[in-house]
Design a protein around this motif. Structure first.
Motif, PDB file in Angstrom:
ATOM      1  N   THR A  72     -10.866   8.449  -3.239  1.00 34.71           N
ATOM      2  CA  THR A  72     -10.343   8.425  -1.870  1.00 34.71           C
ATOM      3  C   THR A  72      -8.821   8.386  -1.886  1.00 34.71           C
ATOM      4  N   GLN A  73      -8.196   9.158  -0.990  1.00 36.00           N
ATOM      5  CA  GLN A  73      -6.744   9.098  -0.823  1.00 36.00           C
ATOM      6  C   GLN A  73      -6.447   8.293   0.429  1.00 36.00           C
ATOM      7  N   THR A  74      -5.789   7.172   0.257  1.00 38.96           N
ATOM      8  CA  THR A  74      -5.549   6.241   1.362  1.00 38.96           C
ATOM      9  C   THR A  74      -4.721   6.852   2.477  1.00 38.96           C
ATOM     10  N   SER A  75      -3.670   7.567   2.136  1.00 38.49           N
ATOM     11  CA  SER A  75      -2.743   8.076   3.157  1.00 38.49           C
ATOM     12  C   SER A  75      -3.372   9.108   4.071  1.00 38.49           C
ATOM     13  N   GLY A 126      -6.960   9.694   4.125  1.00 38.88           N
ATOM     14  CA  GLY A 126      -8.352   9.374   4.434  1.00 38.88           C
ATOM     15  C   GLY A 126      -9.335  10.339   3.806  1.00 38.88           C
ATOM     16  N   TYR A 170     -11.681  12.122   1.033  1.00 37.22           N
ATOM     17  CA  TYR A 170     -12.457  11.627  -0.101  1.00 37.22           C
ATOM     18  C   TYR A 170     -13.344  12.740  -0.652  1.00 37.22           C
ATOM     19  N   GLU A 191       0.822   7.964  -4.817  1.00 34.88           N
ATOM     20  CA  GLU A 191      -0.615   7.655  -4.885  1.00 34.88           C
ATOM     21  C   GLU A 191      -1.256   8.236  -6.142  1.00 34.88           C
TER      22      GLU A 191
END
Length: 280
Positions: A185-188, A190, A192, A220
């Motif tokens: 998942t990439q937090t910035s 969202g 996945y 990231e």
């Protein structure tokens, strides 16, 4: 289920006497050729157990094995319909929890079941249809009695693809903490996806079942993104949905509600032939 194996022959397996559950049993030719020997039946919640069905129809619960035999069921635990309670236990045992099962994408399928729209001819003509995408292929014309097109409705076909797209994520560090099947998942953003391949030598992950849009972000750990394969163009994504493990298991189980039941008039002969086949 135990009664199903009562008539099976025994074998000496390394000094131990055991039932030969590999013995193959089938219906007699007469029964198989008679299309009227069985009838279709839909199992109802609370009354789905084969021993209850056997009791209600044959007058005895001991013929639950006949229901397995009629439906070519080898392993009742996996092949027979599961009640709501049994299904819940099965999913939790296999996936850890319902939420885990819902988080696992298996494949993609057309979503026409949920789309009852009818679009106009003008709307259809405005849909993209070029070398990058073709949204028109998901629609079929609605015709008058004279053959005139009055609109378009969704094409009802069971198209499936293994994944929507495949990406290569070049990372700033070795992806040693990942395993195939993990979700990244990439937090910035969202976004996945599911890890499909791990390249420790080149510090990259190959991912599939992509949801959202990954973006290069060195902070990231993502320094480059390469599109490897695009099965579903972005302009066509609205016509597809991701099938998760829970929904797939549930759909498979629901299909098992519909079974065949041997008519009681064939019961005595079929039981006799069953015993004879096991004795040969």
């Amino acid at each position: 289920m135990a009664r199903y194996f009562d008539r099976f022959p025994v074998v000496d397996y390394d000094g131990n006497i055991a039932k030969n559950i590999l013995a193959r049993v089938d219906f007699t030719d007469k029964t198989k050729k008679d299309i009227y020997s069985t009838f279709q039946f839909t199992l109802e919640e609370g009354f789905e157990r084969p021993d209850l069905l056997s009791y209600n129809y044959y007058g005895s619960s001991k013929f639950d094995w006949m229901i397995y035999l009629t439906n070519n069921i080898v392993d009742p635990y996996y092949d027979y319909y599961k009640s709501a309670e049994d299904f819940k236990s099965y999913v939790e045992t296999k996936y850890g929890s319902n939420s885990n099962a819902r988080s696992i994408t298996l494949f993609y399928r057309l979503n026409w079941h949920e789309d009852e729209r009818t679009i106009t001819v003008q709307q259809y003509d405005s849909l993209i249809a070029d070398e990058t995408a073709n949204a028109r292929k998901y629609w079929k014309p609605k015709l008058t009695n004279t053959g005139a097109v009055i609109g378009y409705e969704r094409l009802k076909e069971e198209w499936m693809v293994s994944t929507n797209k495949v990406l290569s994520l070049s990372l700033t560090v070795a992806p040693s903490g990942f395993e195939v099947g993990d979700r990244v998942t990439q937090t910035s953003t969202g976004a996945y996806a599911t890890v499909d391949y791990i390249d420790l030598e080149n510090n990259s992950l190959t991912v599939k079942h992509v949801s959202g849009t990954f973006a290069v972000n060195v902070a990231e750990g993502i320094q480059a993104i390469t599109l490897i394969k695009q099965n579903i163009p972005e302009a066509e994504s609205e016509y597809w949905y991701a099938v998760n493990a829970y929904d797939d298991e549930q759909e498979t189980n629901e299909l098992k509600r519909n079974i065949f039941v041997l008519k009681s008039s064939y019961l005595a002969e079929t039981e006799k032939q069953f015993i004879q086949q096991l004795s040969t």
